[in-house]
Enzyme design. Structure first.
Site, PDB file in Angstrom:
ATOM      1  N   PHE A  74       0.807  -1.228   0.000  1.00  0.00           N
ATOM      2  CA  PHE A  74       0.000   0.000   0.000  1.00  0.00           C
ATOM      3  C   PHE A  74       0.835   1.272   0.000  1.00  0.00           C
ATOM      4  O   PHE A  74       0.431   2.283   0.553  1.00  0.00           O
ATOM      5  CB  PHE A  74      -0.951   0.011   1.198  1.00  0.00           C
ATOM      6  CG  PHE A  74      -1.566  -1.307   1.524  1.00  0.00           C
ATOM      7  CD1 PHE A  74      -2.464  -1.895   0.645  1.00  0.00           C
ATOM      8  CD2 PHE A  74      -1.248  -1.982   2.696  1.00  0.00           C
ATOM      9  CE1 PHE A  74      -3.034  -3.120   0.933  1.00  0.00           C
ATOM     10  CE2 PHE A  74      -1.805  -3.216   2.983  1.00  0.00           C
ATOM     11  CZ  PHE A  74      -2.699  -3.790   2.106  1.00  0.00           C
ATOM     12  N   THR A 121      -3.033  -7.113  -5.371  1.00  0.00           N
ATOM     13  CA  THR A 121      -3.973  -6.338  -6.167  1.00  0.00           C
ATOM     14  C   THR A 121      -4.623  -7.141  -7.290  1.00  0.00           C
ATOM     15  O   THR A 121      -5.672  -6.750  -7.786  1.00  0.00           O
ATOM     16  CB  THR A 121      -3.225  -5.147  -6.780  1.00  0.00           C
ATOM     17  OG1 THR A 121      -1.969  -5.644  -7.274  1.00  0.00           O
ATOM     18  CG2 THR A 121      -2.938  -4.081  -5.761  1.00  0.00           C
ATOM     19  N   ILE A 145     -13.067  -2.133 -16.668  1.00  0.00           N
ATOM     20  CA  ILE A 145     -12.748  -2.991 -15.529  1.00  0.00           C
ATOM     21  C   ILE A 145     -12.330  -4.340 -16.101  1.00  0.00           C
ATOM     22  O   ILE A 145     -13.139  -5.071 -16.674  1.00  0.00           O
ATOM     23  CB  ILE A 145     -13.966  -3.114 -14.585  1.00  0.00           C
ATOM     24  CG1 ILE A 145     -14.379  -1.724 -14.048  1.00  0.00           C
ATOM     25  CG2 ILE A 145     -13.677  -4.081 -13.436  1.00  0.00           C
ATOM     26  CD1 ILE A 145     -13.293  -0.977 -13.302  1.00  0.00           C
ATOM     27  N   ASN A 160     -11.244  -7.063 -14.626  1.00  0.00           N
ATOM     28  CA  ASN A 160     -11.745  -8.221 -13.898  1.00  0.00           C
ATOM     29  C   ASN A 160     -12.601  -7.715 -12.737  1.00  0.00           C
ATOM     30  O   ASN A 160     -12.078  -7.183 -11.751  1.00  0.00           O
ATOM     31  CB  ASN A 160     -10.556  -9.043 -13.375  1.00  0.00           C
ATOM     32  CG  ASN A 160     -10.983 -10.273 -12.589  1.00  0.00           C
ATOM     33  OD1 ASN A 160     -12.017 -10.266 -11.924  1.00  0.00           O
ATOM     34  ND2 ASN A 160     -10.193 -11.319 -12.659  1.00  0.00           N
ATOM     35  N   THR A 185     -11.516  -9.092  -9.021  1.00  0.00           N
ATOM     36  CA  THR A 185     -10.332  -8.531  -8.353  1.00  0.00           C
ATOM     37  C   THR A 185     -10.502  -7.024  -8.157  1.00  0.00           C
ATOM     38  O   THR A 185     -10.058  -6.466  -7.151  1.00  0.00           O
ATOM     39  CB  THR A 185      -9.039  -8.830  -9.138  1.00  0.00           C
ATOM     40  OG1 THR A 185      -9.194  -8.376 -10.486  1.00  0.00           O
ATOM     41  CG2 THR A 185      -8.712 -10.307  -9.136  1.00  0.00           C
ATOM     42  N   GLY A 218      -6.775   0.865  -7.636  1.00  0.00           N
ATOM     43  CA  GLY A 218      -6.099   0.629  -6.356  1.00  0.00           C
ATOM     44  C   GLY A 218      -6.420   1.657  -5.294  1.00  0.00           C
ATOM     45  O   GLY A 218      -6.624   1.322  -4.134  1.00  0.00           O
ATOM     46  N   GLU A 219      -6.451   2.912  -5.655  1.00  0.00           N
ATOM     47  CA  GLU A 219      -6.544   3.968  -4.640  1.00  0.00           C
ATOM     48  C   GLU A 219      -7.972   4.490  -4.439  1.00  0.00           C
ATOM     49  O   GLU A 219      -8.319   4.937  -3.355  1.00  0.00           O
ATOM     50  CB  GLU A 219      -5.677   5.183  -5.001  1.00  0.00           C
ATOM     51  CG  GLU A 219      -4.463   4.910  -5.829  1.00  0.00           C
ATOM     52  CD  GLU A 219      -3.213   4.536  -5.058  1.00  0.00           C
ATOM     53  OE1 GLU A 219      -3.082   4.883  -3.885  1.00  0.00           O
ATOM     54  OE2 GLU A 219      -2.350   3.879  -5.662  1.00  0.00           O
TER      55      GLU A 219
HETATM   56 MO1  MOS Z   1       0.261   3.002  -3.599  1.00  0.00          MO
HETATM   57  S1  MOS Z   1       0.209   4.370  -2.096  1.00  0.00           S
HETATM   58  O1  MOS Z   1       0.391   3.895  -4.978  1.00  0.00           O
HETATM   59  O2  MOS Z   1       1.487   1.913  -3.340  1.00  0.00           O
END
Ligand code: MOS
Length: 731
Positions: A236, A463, A622, A624, A627, A697-698
């Site tokens: 992260f 991820t 998207i 998948n 995930t 991810g964020e």
């Molecule tokens: Mo993330 S904070 O872009 O590893």
């Protein structure tokens, strides 16, 4: 590869993970391994006067103790070197001198034949320090603050606009320091190979960043060291930069000519990077009709005394809504801690809480529905640059998210929904994150048996990289996913950036697509040139790859047969994918979300339960949905932690983060989590990158804390402007 939402393929690395076959950095066995244990500085700032290792060295099993007294003479740290993500300043160089920058700073490494022996001896290394005054309070550091350079250019005239605004708010918000607490602790296993080279198993988001760092710091040739991280147990942002454990384990291995492992304990993880605390001042003004007329966001965030870490905090506020008069300021000031680092949605998570709380406050002030207020100030184009968005389905996020949670049925008044001692409320917030792309490369090898191996030196920190890259490759070559193997986490593989910023799908995915596209074209050419080929009179546009076959009309030939008849030993192609800058320059590429939260608050105890979160996300294609959904759920859970639980407490006296374990640092557990629903809004985007992906991810964490805080206000009538919203703040 043209559907907007892809297949929910199970994680291809799932079985290895749940059966324990997946080995993490500290899991790699070696018959002759030494173990290192850190000694951390006992003072927050000052100098080492002396060190006494006599007693520690005399303990059974102890092999060597490294301190500044023996390491600085080895003088192997190139002073000019910075790692890929190093901010201005100089990276921490453990054991190089007597300077102490923060409590817990590594000041010795004890190396022994067992973990127990090393840990025991580490407690017996004695340091004398000259302690200096230390700085722990961000507000008191304001006089030392400097501009971080992240604030965008102001627009319009904020002061005049504020004076004439019918409705205005002026408030202070605080976001605390937080630590990542991934499941896998930091660990390095350095294996000295029989040929004198080093194989390093590292917990990292960037094997090549670590590889470059080791080469430079230890003056090694390209092939004298390789860094592997095939599995990473969460990171992260905390493992973007090479950590002290890597340097120290390598140092011991090089000087002892032995294999060495260093694993950090949970409490030592709290001496590493963290989300920096920030103090925000927000001033907003709106017309009687609910038009946002002025927006001011000033922030002060912490950095360390030796590096100037900063990420955009206020930029998100400036770009979120159509508003003619905007002025932001972002400053940093040093504390005597380690350097902060990226932590999921760095800058955006902490910057979004104040602006989206303030928007809610202003809506209530003006007697407007908070969602209507946002819709009334919707940015149709980038309010900063005036450029169009490459795509922006935020309006759809608001609509679908609002419908799902039942926004229109909520009470118009606050503190109006009470059952016994339980107060219920609903809140919402907007989220945004950049859709970035970095240069990355990949290699694709189609083997004679028709299987495909694709590789790139990227990471999968949990991820789903393994899975989505497998899908991209399989899709491009018309192969069943079981015939595709994707390799990552090895510094010898084709160049890839660190895994971060939500840019892996776009960056590495584009490289995988490109490399596989090349293989495809070569394969079609082979099929057309077989001599007696059924394909040779067929136009190449008519030939496609499907289910492991080369296909045209009703002619189908298995790939292995094509390769055999062409006397090919396989096809290997490598590609570098770079962002389409000419296209991207004309637009703004962003991911958006609308987060809706429902809370129950116990009026007597001030305890909050987040009963429901609906997170509607517009993130392009998207790849998948399974995930991707997990990514958003993880982000929402973290957002709940940020809203209600997480805070690293910096003790003013010791200068140490003192709640350095799970008894003191609270994170949400299963019982804290209610229903979480994720909606992926369809968003086609041909500009952002050839895959049309923006990354997920964020975005899940951005907006969640504010949506919860706003729901708490709706439930209780109490506005809490400092995170986390613990029960004491609601009583
Ligand atoms: Mo993330 S904070 O872009 O590893």
């Amino acid at each position: 590869m043209n559907e907007v939402i892809g297949k929910p393929l199970n994680r291809v690395d799932g079985p290895a993970k749940v059966t324990g076959k997946a080995r993490y950095a500290a899991d790699h066995p070696h018959p002759d391994l030494l173990h290192g244990h850190l000694v951390g500085a006992a003072i927050p700032r000052g100098k080492i006067l002396s060190v006494d290792t006599t007693e520690a060295l005399a303990q059974p099993g102890v092999v060597e103790i490294f301190t500044h007294e023996n390491v600085s003479r080895l003088a192997i740290f190139d002073r000019s070197y910075k790692d890929q993500l190093a901010p201005e300043g100089h990276p921490l160089r453990p054991l190089q001198d007597t300077q102490i920058y923060f409590s817990g700073q590594p000041v010795a490494l004890v190396v022994a034949v067992s973990i127990e022996a090393a840990r025991h001896a580490a407690a017996l290394v004695r340091f004398d320090y000259d302690r200096e005054d230390h700085r722990m309070d961000l507000e008191r550091q304001r006089p030392e603050a400097e501009d971080s350079g992240d604030a965008p250019e102001p627009r319009g005239d904020v002061d005049t606009a504020l004076l004439h605004s019918e409705h205005a708010i002026h408030q202070l918000y605080e976001t605390p320091p937080e630590h990542h607490n991934a499941m896998e602790p930091f660990a390095s296993t350095v294996i000295l190979e029989p040929d004198g080279t080093y194989t390093v198993y590292e917990k990292t988001q960037g094997v090549q960043n670590c590889h470059k760092y080791l080469k430079k710091v230890f003056s090694l040739g390209d092939r004298e060291v390789k860094v592997l991280a095939p599995f990473v147990g969460g990171a992260f942002g905390s493992a973007l930069r090479p950590g002290a454990q890597l340097y120290l384990a390598m140092l011991a291995a090089v000087h002892l000519q032995r294999s060495v492992r260093v694993v950090l304990e949970r409490k030592e993880m709290f001496t590493l990077g963290f989300r920096p605390p920030a103090i925000h001042t927000l001033r907003l003004g709106a017309s009687a009709a609910g038009k946002l007329e002025a927006l001011c966001h000033d922030s002060l965030a912490a950095t360390s005394s030796f590096e100037k870490f900063h990420r955009p905090i206020v930029e998100w506020s400036a770009g979120l809504y159509a508003c003619d008069n905007v002025r932001t300021l972002q400053e940093i000031a040093p504390l005597d801690t380690n350097t902060p680092c990226d932590m999921r949605a760095p800058g955006a998570a902490e910057g979004n809480f104040p602006i989206e709380s303030a928007m809610d406050e202003l809506a209530w002030e003006a007697g407007l529905d908070p969602l209507d207020f946002r819709l009334a100030n919707y940015a149709e184009k980038d309010p900063e640059s005036g450029k169009p968005y490459s795509s922006k389905a935020l309006r759809e996020c608001y609509r679908l998210g609002g419908e799902r949670i039942g926004w229109s049925q909520r009470s118009r008044a606050c503190r109006a929904n009470r059952e016994g001692t339980t107060l219920k409320g609903m809140g919402m917030a907007t989220g945004s994150w950049d859709a970035m792309q970095m240069p990355a490369s990949a290699r694709a090898v189609l083997r004679p048996d028709g299987t495909l191996v694709v590789s790139s030196a990227t990471a999968d920190i949990g991820t789903g990289t393994y899975t989505i890259m497998t899908q991209i490759a399989a899709g491009e070559l018309g192969l069943p996913e079981e015939r595709v193997t994707f390799l990552l986490g090895d510094s010898t593989l084709p160049m890839a950036p660190v895994q971060g910023g939500s840019f892996t799908a776009a960056s590495v995915g584009s490289a995988v697509l490109k490399a596989c596209g090349k293989v495809k074209r070569k394969l079609v050419k082979l099929a057309q040139g077989l001599g007696d080929s059924p394909f040779d009179s067929i136009d190449k546009e008519e030939i496609r790859l499907e289910d492991g076959h080369v296909v045209a009309g009703d002619i189908r030939m298995p790939i292995p047969e094509v390769l055999r008849r062409a006397k090919s030993k396989g096809i290997t192609c490598k590609s570098l994918a770079i962002p389409q800058l000419l296209k991207r320059r004309k637009v703004t590429c962003k991911t958006h979300s609308a987060v809706f939260a429902e809370v129950s608050v116990d009026a007597d105890f001030g305890t909050v339960h987040v009963t429901r979160v609906v997170c509607a996300v517009a993130a392009g294609r998207i790849l998948n949905p399974k995930t991707a959904r997990s990514q958003i759920i993880g982000g929402v859970v973290w957002g709940i932690g940020m809203a209600l639980h997480e805070e690293s407490y910096l003790d003013p006296e010791s200068g140490r983060f003192i709640n350095h374990d799970f008894a003191g640092y609270h994170i949400p557990v299963n019982a804290d989590i209610g229903e979480i629903e994720v909606i992926f809004v369809e968003e086609e985007d041909e500009v952002v990158n050839p895959l049309g992906v923006k990354g997920v991810g964020e975005i899940g964490i951005v907006g969640t804390p504010a949506a919860i805080a706003n729901a708490i206000f709706h439930a209780t009538g109490k506005r809490v402007r400092s995170l986390p919203i613990t029960p004491d703040k609601l009583l």
